[in-house]
Design a protein around this motif. Structure first.
Motif, PDB file in Angstrom:
ATOM      1  N   TRP A 181       0.601  -1.129   0.020  1.00  0.00           N
ATOM      2  CA  TRP A 181       0.040  -0.063  -0.388  1.00  0.00           C
ATOM      3  C   TRP A 181       0.736   1.211   0.256  1.00  0.00           C
ATOM      4  O   TRP A 181       2.013   1.246   0.629  1.00  0.00           O
ATOM      5  CB  TRP A 181      -1.173   0.098   1.362  1.00  0.00           C
ATOM      6  CG  TRP A 181      -1.624  -1.445   1.533  1.00  0.00           C
ATOM      7  CD1 TRP A 181      -2.240  -2.122   0.583  1.00  0.00           C
ATOM      8  CD2 TRP A 181      -2.395  -1.323   2.587  1.00  0.00           C
ATOM      9  NE1 TRP A 181      -3.236  -3.098   1.179  1.00  0.00           N
ATOM     10  CE2 TRP A 181      -2.831  -2.684   2.126  1.00  0.00           C
ATOM     11  CE3 TRP A 181      -1.793  -1.506   3.966  1.00  0.00           C
ATOM     12  CZ2 TRP A 181      -3.500  -3.575   3.988  1.00  0.00           C
ATOM     13  CZ3 TRP A 181      -2.528  -1.826   5.060  1.00  0.00           C
ATOM     14  CH2 TRP A 181      -3.562  -2.654   4.776  1.00  0.00           C
ATOM     15  N   LEU A 182       1.085   2.005  -1.065  1.00  0.00           N
ATOM     16  CA  LEU A 182       1.587   3.286  -1.210  1.00  0.00           C
ATOM     17  C   LEU A 182       2.988   2.952  -1.219  1.00  0.00           C
ATOM     18  O   LEU A 182       3.974   3.585  -0.218  1.00  0.00           O
ATOM     19  CB  LEU A 182       1.120   3.815   0.332  1.00  0.00           C
ATOM     20  CG  LEU A 182      -0.626   4.685  -0.078  1.00  0.00           C
ATOM     21  CD1 LEU A 182      -0.669   5.185   1.948  1.00  0.00           C
ATOM     22  CD2 LEU A 182      -0.625   5.240  -0.997  1.00  0.00           C
ATOM     23  N   GLY A 183       3.392   1.863  -1.713  1.00  0.00           N
ATOM     24  CA  GLY A 183       4.914   1.541  -1.639  1.00  0.00           C
ATOM     25  C   GLY A 183       5.579   1.176  -0.490  1.00  0.00           C
ATOM     26  O   GLY A 183       6.240   0.564  -0.518  1.00  0.00           O
ATOM     27  N   HIS A 189       2.878  -0.876   7.210  1.00  0.00           N
ATOM     28  CA  HIS A 189       1.559  -0.027   7.736  1.00  0.00           C
ATOM     29  C   HIS A 189       1.172  -0.352   9.228  1.00  0.00           C
ATOM     30  O   HIS A 189       0.403   0.715   9.693  1.00  0.00           O
ATOM     31  CB  HIS A 189       0.565   0.222   6.252  1.00  0.00           C
ATOM     32  CG  HIS A 189       0.667   0.556   5.399  1.00  0.00           C
ATOM     33  ND1 HIS A 189       1.061   2.300   5.365  1.00  0.00           N
ATOM     34  CD2 HIS A 189       1.857  -0.148   4.552  1.00  0.00           C
ATOM     35  CE1 HIS A 189       1.516   2.555   4.478  1.00  0.00           C
ATOM     36  NE2 HIS A 189       1.781   1.921   3.240  1.00  0.00           N
ATOM     37  N   LEU A 190       0.558  -2.077   9.670  1.00  0.00           N
ATOM     38  CA  LEU A 190       0.495  -1.998  10.851  1.00  0.00           C
ATOM     39  C   LEU A 190       1.177  -1.745  11.586  1.00  0.00           C
ATOM     40  O   LEU A 190       1.433  -1.565  12.765  1.00  0.00           O
ATOM     41  CB  LEU A 190      -0.409  -3.139  10.258  1.00  0.00           C
ATOM     42  CG  LEU A 190      -0.650  -3.383   9.512  1.00  0.00           C
ATOM     43  CD1 LEU A 190      -0.972  -5.536   9.378  1.00  0.00           C
ATOM     44  CD2 LEU A 190      -2.463  -3.123   9.889  1.00  0.00           C
ATOM     45  N   ALA A 191       2.749  -1.515  11.098  1.00  0.00           N
ATOM     46  CA  ALA A 191       3.703  -1.506  12.954  1.00  0.00           C
ATOM     47  C   ALA A 191       3.563   0.107  13.075  1.00  0.00           C
ATOM     48  O   ALA A 191       3.921   0.017  14.295  1.00  0.00           O
ATOM     49  CB  ALA A 191       4.792  -2.088  11.732  1.00  0.00           C
TER      50      ALA A 191
END
Length: 200
Positions: A181-183, A189-191
């Motif tokens: 997602w978004l590179g 992202h979850l982290a």
């Protein structure tokens, strides 16, 4: 967890452990459904399950802060042990790396070979990176527990430290099925969300 929280907290800890396991299994089915990689459990599902289990235990009168802190202090050790399975199975494996620094896998049952087609290539030992970071986090949290740090601080510290470690680890992982997602891999992202949850 029981040794830290005491025997009176055992019903709540069993609730958390059960919800964590169910959450991990459900997450694996959701996150891996499209790729059919047969992942048995998923880390973020365990985290969500533990949070829901804490809420369920609190409704029955169990001390939520104590339960969550004891779980957080032991979580790095549980994760480190689980990473041994990842190392054997080849899940969560790394990207190719300079031959001087990586590990090589030839077993056809490993995901490194069967899914990523990296047989015999030198790859980052990301599972080992995770084990090392979890042991370091685990030692730090045990020391904070020994120093009687505030319970909510322990839970937040785990989320922040584990989120930061996971963000770095994910930068070296090479599983081709991980969505981006978004590179960035979705797990980075979850982290980041974990870190913000820990701060909160």
């Amino acid at each position: 967890m029981g040794a830290l929280a005491g025997s009176a907290a055992l019903p709540g800890l069993l609730t958390i452990a059960t919800c964590s396991l169910i959450g991990a299994a459900l997450w694996a089915q959701w996150a891996a459904a499209a790729t059919k990689i047969q992942r048995p459990v998923g880390y973020y599902g365990a985290i969500i399950g533990a949070a829901l289990g804490t809420g369920a235990a609190a409704v029955t009168g169990q001390p939520a802060a104590l339960l969550l802190a004891a779980t957080a202090v032991m979580a790095p050790w549980i994760q480190a042990i689980g990473r041994l399975r990842c190392l054997v199975q080849g899940c969560c494996h790394g990207d190719p790396v300079d031959p001087r620094f990586g590990i090589r896998v030839w077993n056809t049952h490993s995901r490194v070979v069967s899914l990523s087609h990296l047989s015999g290539q030198s790859i980052h030992a990301t599972q080992v990176y995770s084990i090392v970071s979890n042991v370091a986090i685990g030692i730090l949290l045990l020391r904070l527990w020994q120093l009687h740090a505030p319970l909510w601080f322990l839970s937040g510290a785990y989320l922040i430290l584990a989120g930061l470690a996971r963000f770095v680890e994910e930068a070296y992982r090479g599983e081709p099925q991980t969505e981006r997602w978004l590179g960035l891999p979705m797990y980075q992202h979850l982290a980041v969300l974990m870190v913000f949850a820990g701060v909160a």
